[in-house]
Write a protein that holds these residues in place. Sequence first.
Motif, PDB file in Angstrom:
ATOM      1  N   LYS A 102      13.405   0.592  -7.202  1.00 53.69           N
ATOM      2  CA  LYS A 102      12.198   0.238  -7.562  1.00 53.69           C
ATOM      3  C   LYS A 102      11.105   0.926  -6.401  1.00 53.69           C
ATOM      4  CE  LYS A 102      14.066  -4.381  -8.505  1.00 53.69           C
ATOM      5  NZ  LYS A 102      14.259  -5.801  -8.230  1.00 53.69           N
ATOM      6  N   GLY A 103      11.419   1.934  -5.847  1.00 53.70           N
ATOM      7  CA  GLY A 103      10.563   2.300  -5.023  1.00 53.70           C
ATOM      8  C   GLY A 103       9.835   1.624  -3.689  1.00 53.70           C
ATOM      9  N   GLN A 104      10.899   0.617  -3.277  1.00 52.81           N
ATOM     10  CA  GLN A 104      10.347  -0.210  -2.261  1.00 52.81           C
ATOM     11  C   GLN A 104      11.005   0.014  -0.873  1.00 52.81           C
ATOM     12  OE1 GLN A 104      11.332  -4.011  -4.047  1.00 52.81           O
ATOM     13  NE2 GLN A 104       9.573  -4.035  -5.336  1.00 52.81           N
ATOM     14  N   LYS A 109       0.925  -1.091  -0.049  1.00 51.09           N
ATOM     15  CA  LYS A 109      -0.023   0.005   0.022  1.00 51.09           C
ATOM     16  C   LYS A 109       0.831   1.188   0.025  1.00 51.09           C
ATOM     17  CE  LYS A 109      -3.944   0.353   0.473  1.00 51.09           C
ATOM     18  NZ  LYS A 109      -5.208   0.492  -0.221  1.00 51.09           N
ATOM     19  N   LEU A 110       1.902   1.102   0.765  1.00 50.11           N
ATOM     20  CA  LEU A 110       2.921   2.301   0.941  1.00 50.11           C
ATOM     21  C   LEU A 110       3.277   2.533  -0.497  1.00 50.11           C
ATOM     22  CD1 LEU A 110       4.446   4.464   2.327  1.00 50.11           C
ATOM     23  CD2 LEU A 110       5.944   2.917   3.128  1.00 50.11           C
ATOM     24  N   SER A 111       3.864   1.480  -1.171  1.00 51.35           N
ATOM     25  CA  SER A 111       4.460   1.702  -2.647  1.00 51.35           C
ATOM     26  C   SER A 111       3.690   2.323  -3.466  1.00 51.35           C
ATOM     27  CB  SER A 111       5.277   0.337  -3.068  1.00 51.35           C
ATOM     28  OG  SER A 111       6.190  -0.283  -2.085  1.00 51.35           O
ATOM     29  N   ALA A 112       2.391   1.863  -3.380  1.00 52.76           N
ATOM     30  CA  ALA A 112       1.516   2.063  -4.423  1.00 52.76           C
ATOM     31  C   ALA A 112       0.737   3.627  -4.096  1.00 52.76           C
ATOM     32  CB  ALA A 112       0.263   1.094  -4.424  1.00 52.76           C
ATOM     33  N   ALA A 113       1.298   4.163  -2.854  1.00 53.50           N
ATOM     34  CA  ALA A 113       0.285   5.264  -2.495  1.00 53.50           C
ATOM     35  C   ALA A 113       0.869   6.458  -3.341  1.00 53.50           C
ATOM     36  CB  ALA A 113       0.559   5.503  -1.161  1.00 53.50           C
ATOM     37  N   LYS A 114      -0.141   7.487  -3.490  1.00 55.20           N
ATOM     38  CA  LYS A 114       0.341   8.748  -4.230  1.00 55.20           C
ATOM     39  C   LYS A 114       1.230   9.599  -3.435  1.00 55.20           C
ATOM     40  CE  LYS A 114      -3.926  11.372  -3.629  1.00 55.20           C
ATOM     41  NZ  LYS A 114      -4.889  12.224  -4.150  1.00 55.20           N
ATOM     42  N   GLU A 115       1.733  10.490  -3.951  1.00 61.22           N
ATOM     43  CA  GLU A 115       2.770  11.362  -3.309  1.00 61.22           C
ATOM     44  C   GLU A 115       1.950  12.443  -2.920  1.00 61.22           C
ATOM     45  OE1 GLU A 115       6.412  11.609  -2.848  1.00 61.22           O
ATOM     46  OE2 GLU A 115       5.497   9.765  -2.392  1.00 61.22           O
ATOM     47  N   PHE A 116       2.321  13.048  -1.817  1.00 63.65           N
ATOM     48  CA  PHE A 116       1.320  14.378  -1.205  1.00 63.65           C
ATOM     49  C   PHE A 116       1.861  15.592  -1.761  1.00 63.65           C
ATOM     50  CE2 PHE A 116       5.305  15.549   1.054  1.00 63.65           C
ATOM     51  CZ  PHE A 116       4.904  16.675   1.441  1.00 63.65           C
ATOM     52  N   ALA A 117       2.973  15.794  -2.742  1.00 68.32           N
ATOM     53  CA  ALA A 117       3.677  17.018  -3.443  1.00 68.32           C
ATOM     54  C   ALA A 117       4.442  16.591  -4.300  1.00 68.32           C
ATOM     55  CB  ALA A 117       4.266  18.041  -2.182  1.00 68.32           C
ATOM     56  N   SER A 118       4.520  17.665  -5.189  1.00 67.56           N
ATOM     57  CA  SER A 118       5.420  17.262  -6.334  1.00 67.56           C
ATOM     58  C   SER A 118       6.867  17.160  -5.821  1.00 67.56           C
ATOM     59  CB  SER A 118       5.354  18.706  -7.325  1.00 67.56           C
ATOM     60  OG  SER A 118       5.998  19.936  -6.537  1.00 67.56           O
TER      61      SER A 118
END
Length: 284
Positions: free
Chosen positions: A136-138, A80-89
């Motif tokens: 890989k964003g993990q 879920k954390l890996s797939a979550a969207k970013e809060f800012a640019s």
Amino acid sequence: MNFNSVSNTPYNSFYNDNPYRQYGYAQMPEIAYQPVYNQPYQYMQEPPSQENPAKTLGLALFLQGISSGLERVSNWFATKLSAAKEFASHADVEKVANSMVTKNKLDVNVAYINENNKHLYSSIYGLGNALDPVAKGQNAFFVDKLKLAVAPESKPSLILHELGHAVNAKKGFTKLLQNTRRFAPFAPMALLFANRLSPNKQNGEKTFIERNAGLLGFAAFIPTIIEEGIASLRGIKAAKKVLNNPKNLNILKKNYAFALATYILSGVALGVASKQTILAEADK
């Protein structure tokens, strides 16, 4: 009756000559015969029953099931954390990160890792394959000795949490919490050795460690959970001050909550492992 005639009896002679008499202590002479009192009859109590092997096996299987379940839940939170969207640019995150470095006077190199630059940073800092999951964003991490904080290029907001660790490394209390992390995994073996040194069990009773191994194992991980939470709070506080966007800030809080949940589950897993270790020893 001549009361003086009794003054020569052994008892009165002892009493009058006793130096403790002035303090009110008169010791009685030894008596040749003393009555013998038999101990009152006590009902025989059956010794406590020994551990039921079936119960022990059932508990072991139950703990193993919990361990497997915890791993699945932890992986779910990580996904879920890996797939979550970013809060800012990316630019806004860098702005917050630079603010944290400047405000706290951090001597830290900040890097956003992707597939193209991971080999460069690995060779510079001698990290081997440690940056593969970061690219890989993990994963994301901070290494105090290397003065390096890294986060995925695809999830730059994780760098704020890592800079929170960098700030913690400069504070006495939180630095102490960080140092306990290296010892926490040894909790099961430490409890095992401590239990062996405990006094022998009487009548099959469990020792304090046997009764509380799970809680003691989890307690060993509490400093890590606290330090992780403080690191996240530092990142959230910095983002709030620099960007002042409450709506998007909730996204960051949610993402960091997922991350903290994985650490809480790791603590529970350590408690389960501690209980399993003690249970296996007691079953021998």
